[in-house]
Design a protein around this motif. Sequence first.
Motif, PDB file in Angstrom:
ATOM      1  N   CYS A 183     -11.852   2.485  -7.572  1.00 53.40           N
ATOM      2  CA  CYS A 183     -13.049   2.574  -6.726  1.00 53.40           C
ATOM      3  C   CYS A 183     -13.403   1.241  -6.071  1.00 53.40           C
ATOM      4  N   PHE A 184     -13.267   0.159  -6.805  1.00 57.40           N
ATOM      5  CA  PHE A 184     -13.646  -1.156  -6.279  1.00 57.40           C
ATOM      6  C   PHE A 184     -12.886  -1.487  -5.006  1.00 57.40           C
ATOM      7  N   PHE A 185     -11.622  -1.075  -4.947  1.00 60.41           N
ATOM      8  CA  PHE A 185     -10.770  -1.393  -3.814  1.00 60.41           C
ATOM      9  C   PHE A 185     -10.802  -0.324  -2.718  1.00 60.41           C
ATOM     10  N   CYS A 186     -11.049   0.933  -3.119  1.00 56.02           N
ATOM     11  CA  CYS A 186     -10.924   2.036  -2.160  1.00 56.02           C
ATOM     12  C   CYS A 186     -12.247   2.501  -1.560  1.00 56.02           C
ATOM     13  N   ASN A 187     -13.334   2.385  -2.326  1.00 55.62           N
ATOM     14  CA  ASN A 187     -14.646   2.752  -1.779  1.00 55.62           C
ATOM     15  C   ASN A 187     -15.210   1.606  -0.954  1.00 55.62           C
ATOM     16  N   ASN A 188     -15.983   1.949   0.039  1.00 56.78           N
ATOM     17  CA  ASN A 188     -16.644   0.933   0.862  1.00 56.78           C
ATOM     18  C   ASN A 188     -17.883   0.447   0.116  1.00 56.78           C
ATOM     19  N   GLN A 189     -17.691  -0.580  -0.712  1.00 56.10           N
ATOM     20  CA  GLN A 189     -18.781  -1.066  -1.555  1.00 56.10           C
ATOM     21  C   GLN A 189     -19.937  -1.630  -0.720  1.00 56.10           C
ATOM     22  N   TYR A 190     -19.626  -2.194   0.442  1.00 61.26           N
ATOM     23  CA  TYR A 190     -20.700  -2.733   1.293  1.00 61.26           C
ATOM     24  C   TYR A 190     -21.614  -1.617   1.760  1.00 61.26           C
ATOM     25  N   ARG A 213       0.838  -1.193   0.000  1.00 59.13           N
ATOM     26  CA  ARG A 213       0.000   0.000   0.000  1.00 59.13           C
ATOM     27  C   ARG A 213       0.872   1.242   0.000  1.00 59.13           C
ATOM     28  N   GLY A 214       0.346   2.332  -0.528  1.00 58.44           N
ATOM     29  CA  GLY A 214       1.073   3.592  -0.521  1.00 58.44           C
ATOM     30  C   GLY A 214       0.169   4.700  -1.013  1.00 58.44           C
ATOM     31  N   ARG A 215       0.658   5.918  -0.958  1.00 56.61           N
ATOM     32  CA  ARG A 215      -0.118   7.055  -1.445  1.00 56.61           C
ATOM     33  C   ARG A 215      -0.351   6.885  -2.945  1.00 56.61           C
ATOM     34  N   ALA A 216      -1.603   6.993  -3.367  1.00 57.85           N
ATOM     35  CA  ALA A 216      -1.944   6.753  -4.762  1.00 57.85           C
ATOM     36  C   ALA A 216      -1.213   7.722  -5.683  1.00 57.85           C
ATOM     37  N   THR A 217      -0.684   7.178  -6.772  1.00 59.11           N
ATOM     38  CA  THR A 217      -0.010   7.987  -7.786  1.00 59.11           C
ATOM     39  C   THR A 217      -0.879   8.219  -9.017  1.00 59.11           C
ATOM     40  N   HIS A 218      -1.893   7.364  -9.230  1.00 63.92           N
ATOM     41  CA  HIS A 218      -2.749   7.475 -10.401  1.00 63.92           C
ATOM     42  C   HIS A 218      -4.178   7.076 -10.031  1.00 63.92           C
ATOM     43  N   PHE A 219      -5.133   7.872 -10.486  1.00 63.49           N
ATOM     44  CA  PHE A 219      -6.553   7.552 -10.319  1.00 63.49           C
ATOM     45  C   PHE A 219      -7.010   6.810 -11.574  1.00 63.49           C
ATOM     46  N   VAL A 220      -7.603   5.637 -11.411  1.00 64.50           N
ATOM     47  CA  VAL A 220      -8.028   4.831 -12.546  1.00 64.50           C
ATOM     48  C   VAL A 220      -9.532   4.992 -12.784  1.00 64.50           C
TER      49      VAL A 220
END
Length: 203
Positions: free
Chosen positions: A51-58, A10-17
């Motif tokens: 988004c799939f990994f970072c947003n709380n999909q639940y 994990r680390g500070r995001a470098t690119h938004f997909v």
Amino acid sequence: ILDAVEGQHRGRATHFVSWCWDYTLDEFVGSIRSWLRKENLCPDDTFLWVCFFCNNQYRINAAGSQVSAQELKSTFEHSLEQVGQMVIMLNDFFDPIYISRAWCIFETYVCIDKGLPMTMIVPPAAQADFKRKLDNGVGLAGVQQKFEAIDSKHSRSTKPEDAQLIHELIEQTYGFEAVNQQVKVALLRCLTKEFQNYLMQGP
């Protein structure tokens, strides 16, 4: 999901997909791998906001949960600004799902509006198909027509209610025509760059 990832990965995001949930795993992973090689990026130093990994999909999908489009918009804008650049993932050049999806069009426009850099990436199969068709004289006219037909007002989403909320957001903020025009120009600029790369590669 991100919370379950070990610290060294994990680390500070470098690119938004910016991508579509309709993509296959091969398309998603292949696009990322190809892009890393093409740009000579070190995987250990490249961290993606997805988004799939970072947003709380639940929380978003939980029964009775009422996360509004405005809340999702605010979360998206904050995340994008924190990251500072966007990677736009297409599954195909000639018939991309991306340009028909409400969130994808909206994300691209916000990136443009905030003046942040963007890069278009595709899976290896799409790159090969692009080159093969150009080699066979297909040309870019058909691709340009697809991109020029971008229509945010009639764009879709996995959940129809999400598309409706995004349409309302666009109508109340930027307007459909402004979004269509700016996204079309930006994506065609990215496409032109791909065509220039094709010409530089030679036969």
